[in-house]
Design a protein around this motif. Structure first.
Motif, PDB file in Angstrom:
ATOM      1  N   GLY A   1      31.531  29.794  52.227  1.00 37.07           N
ATOM      2  CA  GLY A   1      30.443  30.577  52.793  1.00 37.07           C
ATOM      3  C   GLY A   1      30.793  31.920  53.379  1.00 37.07           C
ATOM      4  N   GLN A   2      31.994  32.422  53.150  1.00 37.99           N
ATOM      5  CA  GLN A   2      32.345  33.743  53.668  1.00 37.99           C
ATOM      6  C   GLN A   2      31.743  34.821  52.768  1.00 37.99           C
ATOM      7  OE1 GLN A   2      36.600  33.842  53.974  1.00 37.99           O
ATOM      8  NE2 GLN A   2      36.663  32.354  55.640  1.00 37.99           N
ATOM      9  N   ARG A   3      31.346  35.917  53.396  1.00 43.50           N
ATOM     10  CA  ARG A   3      30.743  37.012  52.633  1.00 43.50           C
ATOM     11  C   ARG A   3      31.810  37.941  52.068  1.00 43.50           C
ATOM     12  NH1 ARG A   3      26.963  40.297  56.153  1.00 43.50           N
ATOM     13  NH2 ARG A   3      28.691  40.027  57.618  1.00 43.50           N
ATOM     14  N   THR A   4      31.465  38.580  50.981  1.00 43.22           N
ATOM     15  CA  THR A   4      32.356  39.585  50.408  1.00 43.22           C
ATOM     16  C   THR A   4      31.519  40.814  50.064  1.00 43.22           C
ATOM     17  OG1 THR A   4      34.072  39.984  48.737  1.00 43.22           O
ATOM     18  CG2 THR A   4      32.149  38.712  48.033  1.00 43.22           C
ATOM     19  N   ASN A   5      32.103  41.775  49.376  1.00 41.10           N
ATOM     20  CA  ASN A   5      31.387  43.015  49.092  1.00 41.10           C
ATOM     21  C   ASN A   5      31.714  43.504  47.687  1.00 41.10           C
ATOM     22  OD1 ASN A   5      33.922  44.462  49.265  1.00 41.10           O
ATOM     23  ND2 ASN A   5      33.726  44.275  51.498  1.00 41.10           N
ATOM     24  N   LEU A   6      31.091  44.615  47.314  1.00 44.99           N
ATOM     25  CA  LEU A   6      31.294  45.159  45.968  1.00 44.99           C
ATOM     26  C   LEU A   6      32.742  45.572  45.734  1.00 44.99           C
ATOM     27  CD1 LEU A   6      28.087  47.367  45.530  1.00 44.99           C
ATOM     28  CD2 LEU A   6      28.608  45.176  44.427  1.00 44.99           C
ATOM     29  N   GLY A   7      33.422  46.000  46.801  1.00 41.64           N
ATOM     30  CA  GLY A   7      34.812  46.391  46.656  1.00 41.64           C
ATOM     31  C   GLY A   7      35.690  45.248  46.195  1.00 41.64           C
ATOM     32  N   THR A   8      35.397  44.047  46.684  1.00 45.51           N
ATOM     33  CA  THR A   8      36.166  42.873  46.270  1.00 45.51           C
ATOM     34  C   THR A   8      36.009  42.626  44.779  1.00 45.51           C
ATOM     35  OG1 THR A   8      35.989  41.836  48.438  1.00 45.51           O
ATOM     36  CG2 THR A   8      36.423  40.388  46.565  1.00 45.51           C
ATOM     37  N   TRP A   9      34.765  42.667  44.309  1.00 43.75           N
ATOM     38  CA  TRP A   9      34.529  42.397  42.886  1.00 43.75           C
ATOM     39  C   TRP A   9      35.047  43.525  42.005  1.00 43.75           C
ATOM     40  CZ3 TRP A   9      33.751  37.600  42.074  1.00 43.75           C
ATOM     41  CH2 TRP A   9      33.080  36.813  43.010  1.00 43.75           C
ATOM     42  N   GLY A  10      34.855  44.763  42.459  1.00 39.53           N
ATOM     43  CA  GLY A  10      35.406  45.884  41.698  1.00 39.53           C
ATOM     44  C   GLY A  10      36.920  45.840  41.660  1.00 39.53           C
ATOM     45  N   GLY A  11      37.534  45.538  42.805  1.00 37.05           N
ATOM     46  CA  GLY A  11      38.984  45.416  42.852  1.00 37.05           C
ATOM     47  C   GLY A  11      39.498  44.300  41.976  1.00 37.05           C
ATOM     48  N   ALA A  12      38.785  43.172  41.981  1.00 40.15           N
ATOM     49  CA  ALA A  12      39.193  42.039  41.153  1.00 40.15           C
ATOM     50  C   ALA A  12      39.127  42.391  39.670  1.00 40.15           C
ATOM     51  CB  ALA A  12      38.303  40.835  41.448  1.00 40.15           C
ATOM     52  N   LEU A  13      38.072  43.121  39.277  1.00 40.97           N
ATOM     53  CA  LEU A  13      37.931  43.503  37.869  1.00 40.97           C
ATOM     54  C   LEU A  13      39.045  44.458  37.445  1.00 40.97           C
ATOM     55  CD1 LEU A  13      36.313  43.496  35.232  1.00 40.97           C
ATOM     56  CD2 LEU A  13      34.914  45.355  36.171  1.00 40.97           C
ATOM     57  N   ILE A  14      39.314  45.463  38.283  1.00 41.38           N
ATOM     58  CA  ILE A  14      40.377  46.421  37.964  1.00 41.38           C
ATOM     59  C   ILE A  14      41.733  45.727  37.920  1.00 41.38           C
ATOM     60  CG2 ILE A  14      41.607  48.463  38.812  1.00 41.38           C
ATOM     61  CD1 ILE A  14      38.927  49.389  40.030  1.00 41.38           C
ATOM     62  N   ALA A  15      41.977  44.843  38.887  1.00 42.89           N
ATOM     63  CA  ALA A  15      43.246  44.121  38.917  1.00 42.89           C
ATOM     64  C   ALA A  15      43.397  43.198  37.713  1.00 42.89           C
ATOM     65  CB  ALA A  15      43.354  43.310  40.216  1.00 42.89           C
ATOM     66  N   ALA A  16      42.296  42.601  37.267  1.00 45.85           N
ATOM     67  CA  ALA A  16      42.346  41.716  36.098  1.00 45.85           C
ATOM     68  C   ALA A  16      42.716  42.494  34.840  1.00 45.85           C
ATOM     69  CB  ALA A  16      40.998  41.014  35.911  1.00 45.85           C
ATOM     70  N   VAL A  17      42.145  43.697  34.701  1.00 46.60           N
ATOM     71  CA  VAL A  17      42.506  44.543  33.565  1.00 46.60           C
ATOM     72  C   VAL A  17      43.989  44.904  33.640  1.00 46.60           C
ATOM     73  CG1 VAL A  17      42.115  46.764  32.432  1.00 46.60           C
ATOM     74  CG2 VAL A  17      40.168  45.455  33.311  1.00 46.60           C
ATOM     75  N   GLY A  18      44.450  45.262  34.838  1.00 52.69           N
ATOM     76  CA  GLY A  18      45.860  45.580  35.014  1.00 52.69           C
ATOM     77  C   GLY A  18      46.759  44.405  34.703  1.00 52.69           C
ATOM     78  N   MET A  19      46.342  43.208  35.138  1.00 53.66           N
ATOM     79  CA  MET A  19      47.105  41.994  34.855  1.00 53.66           C
ATOM     80  C   MET A  19      47.195  41.751  33.349  1.00 53.66           C
ATOM     81  SD  MET A  19      48.560  39.200  36.144  1.00 53.66           S
ATOM     82  CE  MET A  19      49.075  37.639  35.413  1.00 53.66           C
ATOM     83  N   TYR A  20      46.103  42.019  32.634  1.00 53.25           N
ATOM     84  CA  TYR A  20      46.105  41.855  31.177  1.00 53.25           C
ATOM     85  C   TYR A  20      47.117  42.800  30.534  1.00 53.25           C
ATOM     86  CZ  TYR A  20      44.548  42.139  26.335  1.00 53.25           C
ATOM     87  OH  TYR A  20      44.514  42.145  24.968  1.00 53.25           O
ATOM     88  N   LEU A  21      47.084  44.058  30.945  1.00 58.74           N
ATOM     89  CA  LEU A  21      48.003  45.030  30.354  1.00 58.74           C
ATOM     90  C   LEU A  21      49.459  44.713  30.696  1.00 58.74           C
ATOM     91  CD1 LEU A  21      46.058  48.354  31.040  1.00 58.74           C
ATOM     92  CD2 LEU A  21      46.289  47.150  28.860  1.00 58.74           C
ATOM     93  N   LEU A  22      49.697  44.196  31.897  1.00 58.81           N
ATOM     94  CA  LEU A  22      51.058  43.926  32.341  1.00 58.81           C
ATOM     95  C   LEU A  22      51.638  42.675  31.704  1.00 58.81           C
ATOM     96  CD1 LEU A  22      53.405  44.654  34.308  1.00 58.81           C
ATOM     97  CD2 LEU A  22      52.299  43.152  35.973  1.00 58.81           C
ATOM     98  N   SER A  23      50.821  41.628  31.530  1.00 63.10           N
ATOM     99  CA  SER A  23      51.375  40.309  31.223  1.00 63.10           C
ATOM    100  C   SER A  23      50.942  39.687  29.898  1.00 63.10           C
ATOM    101  CB  SER A  23      51.016  39.328  32.359  1.00 63.10           C
ATOM    102  OG  SER A  23      51.534  39.774  33.581  1.00 63.10           O
TER     103      SER A  23
ATOM    104  N   SER B   1      39.940  46.428  47.028  1.00 65.44           N
ATOM    105  CA  SER B   1      39.423  45.208  47.649  1.00 65.44           C
ATOM    106  C   SER B   1      39.679  45.189  49.157  1.00 65.44           C
ATOM    107  CB  SER B   1      40.058  43.974  46.999  1.00 65.44           C
ATOM    108  OG  SER B   1      41.421  43.862  47.349  1.00 65.44           O
ATOM    109  N   GLN B   2      40.764  45.809  49.601  1.00 61.71           N
ATOM    110  CA  GLN B   2      41.115  45.824  51.013  1.00 61.71           C
ATOM    111  C   GLN B   2      40.399  46.913  51.798  1.00 61.71           C
ATOM    112  OE1 GLN B   2      44.166  43.801  52.723  1.00 61.71           O
ATOM    113  NE2 GLN B   2      42.721  42.704  51.454  1.00 61.71           N
ATOM    114  N   LEU B   3      40.180  48.066  51.184  1.00 58.16           N
ATOM    115  CA  LEU B   3      39.720  49.236  51.919  1.00 58.16           C
ATOM    116  C   LEU B   3      38.221  49.506  51.809  1.00 58.16           C
ATOM    117  CD1 LEU B   3      42.632  51.699  51.047  1.00 58.16           C
ATOM    118  CD2 LEU B   3      42.392  50.228  53.044  1.00 58.16           C
ATOM    119  N   TYR B   4      37.555  48.912  50.835  1.00 52.17           N
ATOM    120  CA  TYR B   4      36.147  49.218  50.603  1.00 52.17           C
ATOM    121  C   TYR B   4      35.296  48.957  51.855  1.00 52.17           C
ATOM    122  CZ  TYR B   4      31.474  49.096  48.536  1.00 52.17           C
ATOM    123  OH  TYR B   4      30.157  49.321  48.248  1.00 52.17           O
ATOM    124  N   GLY B   5      35.510  47.785  52.468  1.00 54.20           N
ATOM    125  CA  GLY B   5      34.729  47.437  53.646  1.00 54.20           C
ATOM    126  C   GLY B   5      34.942  48.391  54.803  1.00 54.20           C
TER     127      GLY B   5
END
Length: 301
Positions: free
Chosen positions: A121-143, A285-289
């Motif tokens: 039940g903790q809230r999150t924000n658009l920065g978390t989801w945007g950060g997760a998407l960018i990080a996922a793309v980076g993870m794909y390219l890296l690994s 994800s850390q700084l958006y909020g």
């Protein structure tokens, strides 16, 4: 708060991120001589011993100590189990991947923490989801290679990142109820004991090998576990949250730099782009909020 104190805190956090980043190199070097569970068992024991003087110097009222000690062993054991899982996956993963890649993949825990928080039940924000998407793309390219497969070592590091995120949530739940230094000591000792028991079951432990790995073990234990933990606690007391997020996220960068300087690891252009995207996702994800002045604070679990 004076500028001098802000600068001192930032320097402490920068040193903390540097120590943690180069610890990936020490972990790789240590396994030239000992197995991953032997390394972790001794490493976390040393880290616990570094905390002993700080615990002894802290004077509290006996009544407060009794209240805090009620659930201390249970909380410490749970946190220690999470550290054992994360550290074991990280250490074994380093057998099959580079220090630089391990540092960036492990750093994904900063994106995973707020996403896992949605489960209770903790809230999150658009920065978390945007950060997760960018990080996922980076993870794909890296690994992920051209055959759409992820290497075994990178997969272990990714699962380990979920364990580190679980540990952060456990600490966020337990630390207000207990003394933080005692909790850290118990979790480190629990992880050390579990690692050594596993090492005795599946690895060959020889004193000559431990002596040969003494420097990496000392760095990974006394400095990375004991000293850096203390630096983080002290540094974050006076640091601006945005500064703390950026400086601690640099751990991944220092892991890559250390792997290049000391181990001769070289990443492809694709891998470097992936690392850049992952770091960007972590920071977003850390700084958006903080920037938009809404949503949960970075790192709150």
């Amino acid at each position: 708060m004076t500028i001098k104190k802000y600068i001192q805190s930032d320097l402490l956090l920068l040193l903390c991120g540097t120590i943690w980043g180069f610890a990936f190199v020490a972990q790789r070097l240590g396994m030239d001589h000992v197995g991953p569970f032997t390394f972790n068992g001794i490493r976390f024991f040393l880290g616990a011993m570094v905390l002993v003087p700080f615990i002894c110097r802290r004077r509290e009222l006996r009544q407060k100590q009794q209240i805090q000690n009620k659930g201390l062993m249970v909380y410490g054991a749970l946190a220690g189990l999470a550290i054992f899982a994360g550290a074991s996956l990280q250490q074994v993963g380093l057998v099959y991947t580079t220090a630089g890649k391990a540092g960036f993949i492990t750093g994904l825990y900063v994106v995973i923490v707020p996403i896992m928080g949605l489960l209770w039940g903790q809230r999150t924000n658009l920065g978390t989801w945007g950060g997760a998407l960018i990080a996922a793309v980076g993870m794909y390219l890296l690994s992920v290679n051209e055959d759409f497969r992820i290497s075994f070592g990178d997969l272990l590091e990714l699962i380990g990142a979920f364990m580190w995120a679980s540990h952060i949530h456990l600490i966020g739940w337990a630390s207000p109820k207990t003394d933080s230094l005692r909790l850290a000591f118990i979790q480190f000792m629990f992880c050390s004991g579990a690692s050594l028991l596993t090492a005795m079951a599946i690895e060959t432990i020889r004193m000559d090998d431990i002596v040969a790995a003494a420097l990496p073990i000392f760095y990974g234990g006394a400095l990375s576990v004991g000293v850096a933990y203390t630096l983080q606690v002290v540094g974050q007391k006076n640091a601006h949250p945005a500064h703390a997020a950026i400086l601690l996220s640099l751990e991944a960068v220092f892991a890559a730099v250390g792997g290049w300087l000391i181990l001769g690891e070289v990443m492809s252009v694709r891998g470097l782009v992936g690392c850049a995207l992952m770091l960007s996702g972590m920071l977003l994800s850390q700084l958006y909020g903080l920037v938009v002045k809404k949503g949960p604070k970075p790192g709150v679990s």
